[in-house]
Scaffold this motif. Structure first.
Motif, short mmCIF file in Angstrom:
data_model
loop_
_atom_site.label_atom_id
_atom_site.label_comp_id
_atom_site.label_asym_id
_atom_site.label_seq_id
_atom_site.Cartn_x
_atom_site.Cartn_y
_atom_site.Cartn_z
N ARG A 46 0.84 -1.22 0.00
CA ARG A 46 0.00 0.00 0.00
C ARG A 46 0.87 1.26 0.00
O ARG A 46 0.58 2.23 -0.69
N GLN A 47 1.98 1.21 0.77
CA GLN A 47 2.88 2.38 0.82
C GLN A 47 3.52 2.63 -0.54
O GLN A 47 3.62 3.77 -1.00
N LYS A 77 1.17 4.32 -2.80
CA LYS A 77 1.04 5.75 -2.49
C LYS A 77 2.19 6.54 -3.09
O LYS A 77 2.06 7.70 -3.46
#
Ligand code: 2P0
Length: 325
Positions: A267-268, A271
């Motif tokens: 997820r990071q 982003k």
């Protein structure tokens, strides 16, 4: 001996998961599924029939296997014996280039390679479609390992039309980074896990309904080569499978702390602008679907938390193939 040829089958990771059977004997699934075949994990198998043997002998990674493992192989070979009229016992030699039972679908490549090798040794000369039907009766996920690229296992209406078809050769910028969280043998097999889920999870009908929608959408996304859409559907479908399992009684979870860490890292990275998406199977390992051209970058980011040998990059695998010794 003339029939000492090896067959190599690559494993596959489902993007739209198979989780449940409507017929345990024939291995007919409750829903259709779709996978990406991987070139980094495969099994090579040879079968030689030999009248001088008393019974089948099964060697895995050069080690003779016990009665239970041999019986599983024998039962599968019997399907080929029935079809071909071959009666002799066989020596089966299999090498797994897959961390066995770590949730990396070793049964997929294993049963597909065995089907291919039995086809050669019996001289049955089956078509890929027929081979897929045979492989299915060894293990559901093996149905899809007959083909490379993106592969759909159509649930069908009976044994004769429940087989895999190739959706796309995946000969474009796509791959996976496999995060090996734990290589140990899992405690609850997929077979038992899915049985319990079908029998007890109140979420099961929701799973069936939404998987049918996911399948249509991912096939459109594959057709459009819309990587972000393929990834988003993959991530969502995998999590829904795990949610359905959590609803079983007793609840099933294959996750470990490092599985959650790996999902957070994905997820990071997203982003930060690197398109990548996770999926998990019946084990703690996390598979990160990505553009192959981003895979080294993703691996480097994971190296802050995982060791080099826990991170395996793979491109798309090919169809089942004969290996000349
Ligand atoms: C899949 N898995 O679609 C799903 C997702 C694991 C999670 O297929 O009982 O070893 O031999 O048909 O094929 C693993 O189940 O089970 C599996 P059987 P199989 O890849």
């Amino acid at each position: 001996m003339s029939n000492e040829k090896k067959v190599r089958a690559y494993t596959n990771i489902a993007l739209i998961k198979y989780w449940g059977k409507r017929d345990d004997q024939l291995i007919l699934p409750t829903s259709s599924s779709l996978s990406l075949t991987l070139d980094a994990f495969y099994t090579e198998t040879s079968v030689s029939f030999d009248d001088s043997l008393e019974k089948d002998a099964f060697y895995l990674n050069e080690t003779v296997q016990d009665e239970a493992a041999t019986q599983k192989v024998s039962r599968f070979l019997n399907l080929f014996r029935e079809q071909s009229g071959m009666k002799a016992p066989a020596i089966i030699k299999s090498t797994n280039y897959v961390p066995t039972a770590a949730g990396l679908a070793s049964s997929a490549s294993g049963m597909a390679a065995l089907a291919g090798a039995a086809n050669l040794a019996t001289g049955l000369n089956l078509s890929p479609q027929e081979l897929s039907i045979f492989a299915r009766q060894g293990s559901g996920s093996a149905t899809r390992s007959i083909y490379g690229g993106f592969v759909e296992w159509q649930k069908g209406t009976s044994s004769s039309d429940s087989y895999a078809v190739k959706v796309d050769d995946a000969n474009w910028d796509i791959g996976m980074v496999v995060v090996v969280v734990n290589k140990k043998q899992k405690e609850l097999s997929s077979r038992e896990g899915m049985k319990l889920t079908v029998a007890t999870s109140p979420f099961y009908q929701g799973w069936i309904d939404s998987t049918a929608v996911d399948l249509v959408n991912i096939k459109n996304a594959i057709n459009d080569r819309d990587f972000e859409q393929i990834g988003a559907i993959t991530e969502s479908n995998g999590m829904k499978m795990h949610g359905t399992m959590l609803g079983a009684n007793p609840p099933i979870s294959y996750w470990e702390p490092d599985s959650v860490l790996a999902m957070q890292l994905v997820r990071q990275l997203r982003k930060k602008g690197i398109p990548c998406y996770f999926t998990m199977d019946a084990g703690p390992n996390v598979k990160v679907l990505c553009r192959l051209s981003d895979s080294e970058k993703i691996k480097t980011a994971f190296l802050d938390y995982f060791n080099e040998d826990q991170l395996i990059i793979s491109g798309p695998g090919s169809d089942l193939k004969e290996i000349t010794l």
